[in-house]
Design a protein around this motif. Structure first.
Motif, short mmCIF file in Angstrom:
data_model
loop_
_atom_site.label_atom_id
_atom_site.label_comp_id
_atom_site.label_asym_id
_atom_site.label_seq_id
_atom_site.Cartn_x
_atom_site.Cartn_y
_atom_site.Cartn_z
N ARG A 171 0.83 -1.21 0.00
CA ARG A 171 0.00 0.00 0.00
C ARG A 171 0.86 1.25 0.00
O ARG A 171 0.55 2.23 -0.65
CB ARG A 171 -0.91 0.00 1.22
CG ARG A 171 -2.27 -0.60 0.92
CD ARG A 171 -3.16 -0.51 2.09
NE ARG A 171 -3.24 0.84 2.62
CZ ARG A 171 -4.32 1.32 3.22
NH1 ARG A 171 -5.37 0.58 3.34
NH2 ARG A 171 -4.31 2.54 3.71
N LEU B 285 2.10 1.85 -3.40
CA LEU B 285 1.07 2.45 -4.23
C LEU B 285 0.94 3.94 -3.95
O LEU B 285 0.88 4.76 -4.85
CB LEU B 285 -0.28 1.78 -3.95
CG LEU B 285 -0.70 0.71 -4.94
CD1 LEU B 285 -2.07 0.16 -4.57
CD2 LEU B 285 -0.71 1.26 -6.36
N ALA B 286 0.92 4.27 -2.66
CA ALA B 286 0.76 5.66 -2.27
C ALA B 286 1.95 6.49 -2.72
O ALA B 286 1.82 7.66 -3.04
CB ALA B 286 0.59 5.76 -0.75
N GLU C 282 3.58 6.20 -5.41
CA GLU C 282 3.81 6.08 -6.84
C GLU C 282 4.03 7.42 -7.53
O GLU C 282 4.82 7.54 -8.45
CB GLU C 282 2.61 5.38 -7.47
CG GLU C 282 2.87 4.83 -8.85
CD GLU C 282 1.61 4.30 -9.48
OE1 GLU C 282 0.61 5.05 -9.50
OE2 GLU C 282 1.60 3.17 -9.94
N HIS C 283 3.31 8.45 -7.08
CA HIS C 283 3.39 9.70 -7.84
C HIS C 283 4.49 10.63 -7.36
O HIS C 283 5.22 10.33 -6.43
CB HIS C 283 2.04 10.42 -7.83
CG HIS C 283 1.66 10.94 -6.48
ND1 HIS C 283 1.02 12.12 -6.28
CD2 HIS C 283 1.86 10.42 -5.26
CE1 HIS C 283 0.81 12.29 -4.98
NE2 HIS C 283 1.31 11.28 -4.36
N ARG D 283 -12.06 7.22 -1.97
CA ARG D 283 -11.35 6.42 -0.99
C ARG D 283 -10.09 7.19 -0.62
O ARG D 283 -9.36 7.65 -1.50
CB ARG D 283 -10.98 5.08 -1.62
CG ARG D 283 -10.22 4.15 -0.71
CD ARG D 283 -9.90 2.89 -1.50
NE ARG D 283 -8.87 2.11 -0.86
CZ ARG D 283 -9.12 1.17 0.04
NH1 ARG D 283 -10.35 0.88 0.38
NH2 ARG D 283 -8.12 0.50 0.58
N ARG E 134 -6.39 8.26 0.44
CA ARG E 134 -5.08 7.82 -0.01
C ARG E 134 -5.13 7.15 -1.37
O ARG E 134 -4.15 6.56 -1.81
CB ARG E 134 -4.45 6.85 0.99
CG ARG E 134 -3.92 7.52 2.23
CD ARG E 134 -3.57 6.48 3.26
NE ARG E 134 -2.75 5.46 2.64
CZ ARG E 134 -1.49 5.23 2.96
NH1 ARG E 134 -0.92 5.94 3.89
NH2 ARG E 134 -0.81 4.30 2.36
N GLY F 222 0.21 7.92 -11.78
CA GLY F 222 0.03 8.28 -10.37
C GLY F 222 -1.04 9.32 -10.14
O GLY F 222 -1.20 9.82 -9.04
N GLU G 136 -6.42 3.66 -9.82
CA GLU G 136 -7.18 3.65 -8.58
C GLU G 136 -8.67 3.80 -8.87
O GLU G 136 -9.51 3.15 -8.25
CB GLU G 136 -6.71 4.79 -7.66
CG GLU G 136 -5.34 4.59 -7.03
CD GLU G 136 -4.19 4.90 -7.97
OE1 GLU G 136 -4.45 5.20 -9.16
OE2 GLU G 136 -3.04 4.85 -7.53
N ARG H 165 -4.71 12.70 -8.17
CA ARG H 165 -5.74 11.90 -7.48
C ARG H 165 -7.07 12.61 -7.36
O ARG H 165 -7.85 12.35 -6.45
CB ARG H 165 -5.25 11.44 -6.11
CG ARG H 165 -4.01 10.58 -6.24
CD ARG H 165 -3.42 10.17 -4.96
NE ARG H 165 -2.19 9.45 -5.27
CZ ARG H 165 -2.14 8.16 -5.55
NH1 ARG H 165 -3.23 7.44 -5.53
NH2 ARG H 165 -1.00 7.58 -5.85
#
Lengths: 324, 504
Positions: free
Chosen positions: A317, A320-321, A323-324, B270, B272, B294, B299, B476
């Motif tokens: 996780r 994933l977080a 990634e950017h 969601r 994060r 990203g 996601e 995001r």
């Protein structure tokens, strides 16, 4: 890095906690005598567990450990008791056979590309069968050299005795730590456990290393067999049944990932000691059945596997977080 | 022809697998101080050629020369000793070892017979400093981004080999900024006199960085040319052997009247992962999702399909409230998802084409109503024909197919379930130009047939070609919808770039 070491720290904390609980309940357990006994009683398990650690770090498994321990014990007992061979010579013969046996399994695993589980399962039956062929009786070992080795000890402060077999285990663990972290072989083991294909492409001699890993496990199983025969003063083909599973438990509780690539030899030491502490507690208590050891070890195993999965999940996780 | 500065050359290489000619008389050479792009569709023979140069395969005939001398490359280790280093796209290094160990495994500095970790770390730092990478080399490699891992792999390969560096699709999983970083390293190495072989699917990158181009098609050499002398159109036609159909041209879309949405998500989000968003999709509509790596594209897909659970928000389908708590729920509702990384999430490589296609339909029918193999075969045959999946036989394991055909198999799997809403995450990543055009064509066809589609892609032209509406994601957040004439590569780019200039 810290994430990968977390299972090890968790084990360490559990070990200290378990010991603290024991001492709280039985203040007598806080002594170097208990420590000395812990080392002595679990010496054969610990030595075999070092070999198992390398095997599991490389992503493999070795089920032949218990059988090889029994085979070595029977072989030495017969050589010494029936044929009058000096124990040292018998040790050399037994260790040579055990090492060659492990190397053979490693070669089959690598060159025939057969899963380690199957190959070492076959090895398990083979070694156990061979010890039955030699003899089905329990052969006592009465030799002055044996008595001398059994009498050796180092007196620790507080009156506890670190005897010969306990000392051997400590030395094996220290050697194991050095091999794992300060030799090329050690880095190859981690590499193969991490990703065999990548390791091969990076120039890691996968075949040679695989054979060496199982040879090492065979050698340490043999050494464990010697220690076991010193501990029991006998060789018996039905002894050490299921010890391979105890060593696997020690390795996993010690924080090594069953899929390979991550773990510490030192963790296995803690894993062995935890099992020993539980046993000692049961002895001190006196009313509990010895099977409680297995029950607690079972719970611990579940807990550690769950912890490892949780860590894998958390780190993925995080990846994933990030990634950017 | 000037051959004096050729580091490695291969002449008249032939190689066949099971009687199928993979390479048929191919010549290839790398000179000192050049970046040489090796191009071709999937199945053109690029990988096989590389594997011959690095000793993984032996050629059936032909000679490989290193520094002018004919050699037989025995294995990757031997190739390294000859000066040829390779960085693969997928299998890279060992994430469970430290950065320093990855750089020096097998040749660790030793002291008194034991590995000297301190010296190793220092050398690793010095080595990486050449590439302007300043990281903690005693940390596990897994802690660093793909781009850093890629550069570590390059540093290792160059340090080991030092004359020829082969990069097999190194940019596939990097974002724009990381690609720039990689290119600057490649140029630096070129100026040091290395010969670099660059394999990629991104033609823009070829023009940006390469000096010379070799094109392969179906195992044959189609041409070698300096990059400056080859126009993009010529290059594409060399690769495809036909003039590119105008499939990437945007059709005049009928003015989209406000249709009743098929599915609609409101305030879906969601933490994060992706901030709450609203999304309506009508039947016969393709919503293209654009954004940087990203930005929350994958996601979004995972959330819509129930892989991740939304923390808030609601969804309706045909006006009725629905709950998607798992991919099973999503499938039951008639959703389909082709994930981004087909090797990890989609394809089951050892199963046959037939089994892979039948999988989702079987899953929806449940355990008790098993599909007979005859039914499965009929299904597979139909889709192999409909989607033009190139396989010798439907019983062939999927892993033996090329990337584009694997992608079609996954598509077929979902199309077999007759989905009403299909999510495609990077459907054209890592596949060749020909298959690319076919998949775009397929998306348009499905849309015309009345399916609702959500397509995530990094290729703007592609999004422009099929989308009726474009959803732009940034950091995001779903931040903008483009419709009608706003949909152009330029417009999307501007939408993505808006405001991010300040933070980036």
């Amino acid at each position: 890095m810290s994430n990968r070491l977390l299972p090890f720290y968790a084990t360490l904390i559990i070990c200290v906690l378990a010991y603290a609980i024991c001492v709280f309940q039985f203040p007598n357990m806080f002594s170097t005598r208990v420590l000395g006994n812990l080392l002595t009683d679990n010496a054969f398990l610990g030595i075999a567990a070092v070999g198992m650690t390398f095997v599991i770090l490389s992503g493999g498994i070795d089920l032949s450990v218990g059988s090889v321990i029994a085979f070595t014990g029977v072989l030495i007992a017969v050589l010494v008791g029936w044929y009058g061979v000096h124990p040292l010579t018998a040790f050399v013969i037994a260790l040579t056979i055990a090492t060659a046996f492990g190397a053979g399994m490693g070669a089959i695993i690598h060159y025939l590309d057969v899963p380690a589980f199957i190959v070492t399962l076959a090895g398990m039956f083979l070694a156990r069968g061979m010890s039955f062929v030699i003899t089905t009786e329990s052969i006592p070992i009465n030799h002055e050299f044996y008595t001398a080795l059994q009498g050796l000890y180092y007196r620790m402060p507080g009156g506890g005795r670190l005897n010969f077999v306990g000392g051997v285990m400590v030395l094996v663990f220290l050697a194991g730590i050095v091999v794992a972290h300060f030799t090329k072989f050690g880095s190859y083991v981690y590499a193969i456990g991490g990703n065999r294909t990548s390791a091969e492409l990076m120039g890691v001699p996968v075949g040679r290393t695989t054979i060496a890993i199982y040879a090492l496990s065979g050698f340490l199983s043999g050494l464990s067999g010697i220690v076991f025969s010193l501990y029991t003063s006998a060789g018996y083909s039905l002894s050490a049944v299921g010890v391979e599973l105890d060593t696997i438990a020690a390795v996993v509780i010690g924080g090594t990932l069953l899929t390979g690539g991550v773990g510490l030899v030192a963790g296995t030491f803690v894993g062995v000691i935890i099992q020993g502490i539980i046993q000692t507690y049961i002895v001190f208590d006196g009313t509990l059945s010895s099977w409680w050891t297995k029950i607690v070890v079972g719970f611990l195993l579940f807990a550690f596997i769950a912890l490892q999965r949780l860590l894998v999940y958390l780190s993925s996780r995080k990846a994933l977080a990030g990634e950017h | 022809m000037n051959t004096t500065d050729e580091l490695v050359s291969a002449r008249d290489i032939r190689k066949a697998f099971l009687g199928y000619k993979v390479l048929d008389g191919v010549d290839f050479s790398v000179r000192s101080g050049e970046i040489h792009a090796l191009l071709g569709e999937n199945g053109a023979g690029k990988s096989t050629l590389i594997k011959i140069l690095t000793g993984v395969h032996r050629p059936d005939s032909g000679t490989v020369r290193v520094g002018g001398e004919a050699v037989v490359v025995r294995d990757t280790l031997h190739a390294q000793q000859l000066g040829i280093g390779t960085v693969y796209q997928e299998v890279n290094l060992l994430p469970n070892l430290t950065v320093a160990e990855n750089l020096f495994i097998g040749r660790q500095p030793r002291r008194f017979g034991l590995v000297d970790r301190k010296t190793m770390s220092e050398r690793a730092k010095v080595l990486l400093a050449q590439y302007d990478i300043h990281i903690d080399v005693s940390a596990d490699l897994a802690r660093y981004s793909v781009a850093i891992q890629q550069l570590v792999a390059i540093a290792r390969a160059v340090d080991l080999s030092g004359s020829v560096l082969i990069l097999d699709e190194p940019t596939a999983s990097l974002d724009r900024h990381e690609v720039e970083l990689l290119f600057s390293v490649m140029r630096k190495l070129r100026d040091r006199g290395l010969g670099i072989v660059f394999i990629t699917h991104f033609l823009d990158q070829v023009y940006e960085v390469s000096d010379r181009i070799t094109v392969l098609r179906n195992g044959r050499l189609m041409g070698i040319s300096p990059t400056a002398a080859l126009s993009k159109v010529d290059l594409v036609s060399m690769m495809l052997g036909r003039t590119l159909a105008a499939s990437t041209e945007r059709e005049k879309q009928p003015e989209t009247e406000r249709r009743e949405p098929l599915v609609s998500f409101s305030n879906y989000g969601r933490s994060r992962s992706i901030s709450p968003f609203d999304l309506d999709i009508a039947a016969g509509e393709v919503v293209g999702v654009a954004g940087l790596l990203g930005s929350g594209r994958t996601e979004t897909a995972r959330l819509l399909f129930g892989v991740d659970l939304p923390e808030k928000g609601s969804a309706t389908m045909d006006g009725k409230t629905i709950r998607i708590a798992s991919p099973r729920d999503a499938i039951r509702l008639g959703f389909g998802l082709c994930p981004e990384d087909r090797k990890i999430d989609g394809i089951i490589g050892d199963l046959s084409v037939r089994e892979n296609i039948a999988l989702a339909l079987q899953a929806r029918r449940g355990w008790l109503r098993r599909m007979s193999s005859r039914e499965q075969a009929e299904l597979a045959d139909r889709f192999v024909k409909a989607l033009d999946i190139r396989t010798t036989d439907i019983e062939k394991p999927v892993k033996l197919l090329s990337g584009g055909n694997q992608q079609k198999v996954i598509l077929a799997r979902w199309l077999a379930t007759g989905p009403r809403f299909l999510i495609l995450d990077e459907p054209t990543r890592g596949i060749d130009v020909g298959a690319h055009a076919e998949i775009i064509e397929l998306i348009k066809r499905l849309c015309h047939e009345g399916m609702a589609l959500l397509v995530i892609s990094s290729e703007l032209e592609e999004i422009v070609a099929y989308s009726t509406r474009v959803r732009v994601l940034r950091d995001r957040v779903h931040c903008q919808d483009l419709t009608g004439d706003e949909i152009s590569a330029d417009g999307i780019m501007r939408a993505i770039a808006a405001q991010t200039g300040a933070t980036a």
